[in-house]
Structure formats: C-alpha cells, structure tokens
Enzyme design. Structure first.
Site, mmCIF file in Angstrom:
data_model
loop_
_atom_site.group_PDB
_atom_site.id
_atom_site.type_symbol
_atom_site.label_atom_id
_atom_site.label_comp_id
_atom_site.label_asym_id
_atom_site.label_seq_id
_atom_site.Cartn_x
_atom_site.Cartn_y
_atom_site.Cartn_z
ATOM 1 N N SER A 50 56.837 55.580 85.875
ATOM 2 C CA SER A 50 56.680 56.158 84.545
ATOM 3 C C SER A 50 55.294 56.767 84.360
ATOM 4 O O SER A 50 54.350 56.456 85.099
ATOM 5 C CB SER A 50 56.901 55.093 83.464
ATOM 6 N N ASP A 84 59.317 59.192 85.661
ATOM 7 C CA ASP A 84 60.035 58.893 84.422
ATOM 8 C C ASP A 84 59.172 59.077 83.175
ATOM 9 O O ASP A 84 57.963 58.820 83.194
ATOM 10 C CB ASP A 84 60.530 57.441 84.484
ATOM 11 N N ASP A 106 60.237 64.140 78.757
ATOM 12 C CA ASP A 106 60.559 63.558 77.455
ATOM 13 C C ASP A 106 59.849 64.293 76.324
ATOM 14 O O ASP A 106 58.673 64.062 76.058
ATOM 15 C CB ASP A 106 60.174 62.081 77.449
ATOM 16 N N HIS A 206 68.463 54.316 78.642
ATOM 17 C CA HIS A 206 67.108 53.771 78.700
ATOM 18 C C HIS A 206 67.086 52.443 77.945
ATOM 19 O O HIS A 206 67.933 52.172 77.108
ATOM 20 C CB HIS A 206 66.118 54.741 78.067
ATOM 21 N N GLY A 207 66.085 51.616 78.236
ATOM 22 C CA GLY A 207 65.958 50.343 77.530
ATOM 23 C C GLY A 207 67.032 49.347 77.901
ATOM 24 O O GLY A 207 67.431 48.507 77.080
ATOM 25 N N ASN A 228 68.533 52.720 83.372
ATOM 26 C CA ASN A 228 67.107 52.470 83.561
ATOM 27 C C ASN A 228 66.740 51.046 83.176
ATOM 28 O O ASN A 228 67.062 50.592 82.072
ATOM 29 C CB ASN A 228 66.289 53.436 82.702
ATOM 30 N N THR A 231 61.592 46.229 81.915
ATOM 31 C CA THR A 231 60.944 45.059 81.336
ATOM 32 C C THR A 231 61.447 43.747 81.917
ATOM 33 O O THR A 231 60.668 42.806 82.126
ATOM 34 C CB THR A 231 61.132 45.063 79.803
#
Length: 279
Positions: A50, A84, A106, A206-207, A228, A231
C-alpha cells in the site's frame, strides 16, 4: 514458479467463480508468511504494497517491491505483486519501473466527476505500460468502523464509471471497512450480486479483515473476485510477538519473536486463501 500477473490471477478466479486473496505486505516477513500460507493452501495470491506501507519505508517503493517480487518468484504457487491504494500520482508512475503488474489508483475521496477524470488519466497511463488498474467508487470505511450510510456504490453510477474510465477492476463499498480488528462487518450481498451482474469488470472487496469467514464465502458466491486482506495479519503477528515477549523479558533477539509472528500470519493466510479460493 515464474512471477504471476495480477490480471491473469483475477481473470482465472473470475472464470472459475471463485476469489483470489490479496494480502497486504508491510515487511519481508509479511511476504514470506503470505507465500507460505498460500503454498499450504495450494492457492494463488496477490502480494500488495500500500501507499501507507511505502511511507513506512521512508517513501521508498523499490526495496519493498524488490523483496516482494523475489519472494513471489520463489513461490510454489502463482503469486503476483500489486501496488495498493495509491492517490499520489508520482508514486503511481513508479509502478512500472519496479516490475509490478498492477496498481490500485484511489481517487474515491474526490467527488464523482473529479474521480472519473483522475481515474481515466491513471488508467490511460497504466494501460500504455501494460499494467492492470483497479479503482474505487463509493467510500469504503476508513478507521472508524462501518462506513456511513449513503456512500455505498450505486450500480448505475458504477456502470457509467467503468465505461468512462476504462479501469480493469472496481473496488466497491458494500459494507466492509478498513482496519477493523473485530469481524463484525455486515455485507450487502444483494448489492454485490447486482454490481457483479451489471459490471463487465471484476469486483474487489476492501476491508475484508472485518468480515466473518462465512460472509466472505457468501460474498465470493455473489460475485466478489479480488479479496483484500491486511489488518487480520497484523493482529495475528502482534499477538504472537506479545505472547513471546510477555513470557520472557530477557528476550532480545528479534528472530525469537518474529518467527512465531510470521507463523501465525501464515496460518491466517492458509485459512482465508482456502475460504476465498475454494468457493
């Protein structure tokens, strides 16, 4: 195995009606753990770096990209490397020189018209260099829990956005949120199915760390392709490190606690890669 191309992994997963997991790389140990877990699961994966990870490395993309590419090229499964969540155009333009095959640009923080214009320019640049490009429409939640109402991706707008920008994949806001440490996100499966039916490009979630395993599988069945995940790897790594250091205050060799941290990440990768890729 030879280094894989993100476009090929995503297309192969889409045609097989399954997903491909894309895991965030921060350190060399992340890349090693992701590949180890993918090999155990016999699953294709994407290593993704990222913009925030690049900042962590002092703004230097090249070293972390080179390390990730080397780990990917030595894998016993197909692995690609992706940049990313880039909103810095200068960083975007370093992608091709680093040997990466794909990038996510993004501009979702902009209003719709400006997002279209910025993303179209990014897509033209990427395609001229043979790069696969992902964009985002709607606003996936940040670090504040589930995103607010009214920002989920609209199917009509998404159809127009893809047509006007020419992107190869679209990250959509369907109920997940970045940086969740609990797994309580509730996805709008009907919206995912509608988007998958309307759009000619693969969908990206995402997330995904905040999404329960069963819901991830359901999302892939509904049409999500690239999943994706970040965390949850950091949670596993940090938990293992805390356990080792908490048990023995005399430990000073980082290998003593990094090794179990890497192993815990690999176990998470193995489980999630199977869930996403086996649907």
């Amino acid at each position: 195995m030879p280094l894989a191309i993100t476009a090929d992994l995503v297309q192969r997963a889409r045609e097989a009606h399954r997903g491909v997991a894309a895991f965030n790389v921060i350190t060399l140990e992340h890349a090693e753990a992701i590949v180890l877990g993918a090999e155990r699961a016999s699953a294709d994966v994407v290593l993704q770096i990222s913009q925030n990870a690049v900042r962590f490395h002092g703004g230097r993309l090249e070293p972390v990209a080179a390390a990730s590419l080397a780990v990917a090229a030595g894998a016993q499964v197909d692995v690609s490397v992706h940049l990313d969540h880039v909103d810095d155009v200068e960083l975007l333009h370093r992608t091709a020189d680093c040997g990466l095959s794909s990038v996510m640009f993004d501009a979702s923080h902009l209003d719709y018209r400006d997002n279209v214009e910025a993303t179209r320019a990014a897509a033209e640049w990427a395609h001229a260099r043979g790069l696969f490009i992902e964009a985002e429409l709607g606003k996936v939640g940040g670090k504040d829990g589930a995103h607010a109402s009214g920002v989920r991706t609209d199917p009509d707008e998404a159809d127009e956005f893809v047509s006007r920008t020419g992107v190869d994949a679209l990250a959509v806001a369907v109920g997940s949120s970045h940086a969740m440490t609990d797994r309580s996100a509730a996805l709008d499966i009907d919206l995912i199915a509608t988007l998958a039916d309307r759009l000619d490009v693969p969908l990206v979630l995402h997330g995904s760390s905040g999404v329960p395993d069963a819901v991830l599988a359901e999302a892939v069945r509904a049409g999500m392709v690239k999943i994706n995940i970040g965390t949850i790897l950091n949670t596993a790594f940090t938990g293992a490190v805390r356990e080792v250091l908490g048990a023995d205050e005399a430990v000073v060799d980082p290998r003593t606690y990094i090794k179990p941290g890497r192993e815990q990440m690999a176990q998470v990768v193995q489980r999630l890669a199977r869930i996403v890729g086996a649907v």
